[in-house]
Scaffold this motif. Sequence first.
Motif, PDB file in Angstrom:
ATOM      1  N   PHE A 139       0.818  -1.218   0.000  1.00  0.00           N
ATOM      2  CA  PHE A 139       0.000   0.000   0.000  1.00  0.00           C
ATOM      3  C   PHE A 139       0.850   1.266   0.000  1.00  0.00           C
ATOM      4  CE2 PHE A 139      -3.585  -2.622   1.805  1.00  0.00           C
ATOM      5  CZ  PHE A 139      -4.448  -2.412   0.743  1.00  0.00           C
ATOM      6  N   LEU A 142       2.901   1.889  -3.900  1.00  0.00           N
ATOM      7  CA  LEU A 142       2.141   1.725  -5.134  1.00  0.00           C
ATOM      8  C   LEU A 142       2.842   2.436  -6.288  1.00  0.00           C
ATOM      9  CD1 LEU A 142      -1.472   2.358  -3.776  1.00  0.00           C
ATOM     10  CD2 LEU A 142      -0.584   0.187  -4.638  1.00  0.00           C
ATOM     11  N   GLU A 184      -6.266   0.164   3.213  1.00  0.00           N
ATOM     12  CA  GLU A 184      -6.349   0.957   1.979  1.00  0.00           C
ATOM     13  C   GLU A 184      -6.641   2.421   2.290  1.00  0.00           C
ATOM     14  OE1 GLU A 184      -9.620   1.728  -1.433  1.00  0.00           O
ATOM     15  OE2 GLU A 184      -9.121  -0.377  -1.090  1.00  0.00           O
ATOM     16  N   ALA A 188      -2.846   3.911   1.646  1.00  0.00           N
ATOM     17  CA  ALA A 188      -2.661   4.054   0.197  1.00  0.00           C
ATOM     18  C   ALA A 188      -2.912   5.483  -0.279  1.00  0.00           C
ATOM     19  CB  ALA A 188      -3.599   3.089  -0.537  1.00  0.00           C
ATOM     20  N   ASP A 189      -2.162   5.873  -1.283  1.00  0.00           N
ATOM     21  CA  ASP A 189      -2.399   7.141  -1.969  1.00  0.00           C
ATOM     22  C   ASP A 189      -3.646   6.963  -2.837  1.00  0.00           C
ATOM     23  OD1 ASP A 189      -2.463   9.337  -3.643  1.00  0.00           O
ATOM     24  OD2 ASP A 189      -0.306   9.345  -4.030  1.00  0.00           O
ATOM     25  N   PRO A 190      -4.715   7.708  -2.588  1.00  0.00           N
ATOM     26  CA  PRO A 190      -5.958   7.523  -3.348  1.00  0.00           C
ATOM     27  C   PRO A 190      -5.775   7.659  -4.854  1.00  0.00           C
ATOM     28  CG  PRO A 190      -6.325   8.957  -1.457  1.00  0.00           C
ATOM     29  CD  PRO A 190      -4.850   8.761  -1.565  1.00  0.00           C
ATOM     30  N   LYS A 192      -3.260   6.665  -6.552  1.00  0.00           N
ATOM     31  CA  LYS A 192      -2.547   5.513  -7.092  1.00  0.00           C
ATOM     32  C   LYS A 192      -3.270   4.194  -6.830  1.00  0.00           C
ATOM     33  CE  LYS A 192       2.066   7.561  -6.423  1.00  0.00           C
ATOM     34  NZ  LYS A 192       3.391   7.350  -5.767  1.00  0.00           N
ATOM     35  N   MET A 193      -4.221   4.193  -5.913  1.00  0.00           N
ATOM     36  CA  MET A 193      -4.881   2.959  -5.504  1.00  0.00           C
ATOM     37  C   MET A 193      -5.779   2.424  -6.621  1.00  0.00           C
ATOM     38  SD  MET A 193      -5.180   0.715  -3.165  1.00  0.00           S
ATOM     39  CE  MET A 193      -6.196  -0.759  -3.185  1.00  0.00           C
ATOM     40  N   ILE A 199      -6.532  -5.144  -8.628  1.00  0.00           N
ATOM     41  CA  ILE A 199      -5.445  -5.416  -7.676  1.00  0.00           C
ATOM     42  C   ILE A 199      -4.670  -6.680  -8.041  1.00  0.00           C
ATOM     43  CG2 ILE A 199      -6.648  -4.243  -5.791  1.00  0.00           C
ATOM     44  CD1 ILE A 199      -7.192  -7.000  -4.575  1.00  0.00           C
ATOM     45  N   ILE A 205       0.018  -6.338  -3.017  1.00  0.00           N
ATOM     46  CA  ILE A 205      -1.352  -6.197  -2.533  1.00  0.00           C
ATOM     47  C   ILE A 205      -2.132  -7.484  -2.781  1.00  0.00           C
ATOM     48  CG2 ILE A 205      -3.530  -4.977  -2.864  1.00  0.00           C
ATOM     49  CD1 ILE A 205      -1.998  -2.477  -3.443  1.00  0.00           C
TER      50      ILE A 205
END
Length: 371
Positions: A139, A142, A184, A188-190, A192-193, A199, A205
Amino acid sequence: MYSKKEYFTHSVLFILTLIATTFAGGEWLYGKSILEKGEHFLDWEYFLKSMHFSIPFIGILLVHELGHLLTSIHYKVKTSLPYFIPAWFGFIGTPSLGTFGAVIRMKSFINSRKKFFDIGVAGPIAGFVLAVFVLVYGFTNLPDADYIYEIHPEYLDPDFEGHKSEEGYLQLEMGYNLLFYLMEKTLADPEKMPNMSEIIHFPYIFAGYLALFFTALNLLPIGQLDGGHVVFGLFPRKHKLISLGAYIAFVFYAGLGILTPFDELGTILWTAVLYIGFLYICFRKAAVPEQTKWTLILMIASFQYLIVFIFPTIEGYTGWLFFAFLLGRVMGLAHPEVSGNKQLDNRRKIIGIIAILIFILCFTPQPFIFQ
């Protein structure tokens, strides 16, 4: 303690499983885009790239089994080395995970609640800790958002309308569990998620997600699963009731939506006959009188039908039915008895509660959603 033949056999199985999961990783991570380029995902370059999935995935399974093994050795309980089971079906065009998992076979009788508890809980907790580290790394590292276009360059096409426009295309989406969702949202960077249907292209991940899935399966409080050992240690006199109750709830959720009042009468009747027969096979080994089995089976089917009648859009997850069959028919719902009912110490009770919390965090109601 183990013969050279045993070390050789188990080492070969481990290596084959590592190779098989690497092949499977190539299919999930890069397969389609590579094939479209006229390349092959088994090329050495992509084999090495695919090990970013297979090494953490198999590593978590290995740590899980070593938790059982080392605890067994500590208590001088004879067990086999871990049996890793390779299972790659790419040669027939069927995606797979590359393995059916790993097991350890007990070779000696265990006559202690404490030993059952310690051996049972050591594996999932050890694997869970490593899975958390893998997910944290995944996470927080990413790739850039453009990474997905390397796998799916068609997404750059302004006329691309999504997978639904492709006739016969089967899309796989992962369902959330509580821990994955929390990690998440906090790590996690929104920007990049990826969404839950993508996934599979993110090795750490994806490996961590699968590890949580298998951890939850092992911690189901049923029979002789690791979770069953935990329940037996915490509540020895109530294990049969808890195991049966958990199994009933598991089957009830899995089959919810199979019997529906909105089909034609003939379809309803045939479905009911086949489904009730399946339930009987699942409950046949349950340690309850025959009349009680039929009462439970008919109540499950009736309440499922009623709930769907009241809430037409509700559905369970039929993918769990195969595992329910394995639990009820193959593994059984009972637990070996031990002499005495000495209580576990407070430290073990706390560990048992932690194991239950891990199960709650990891269990995914609908882990693999095919559309």
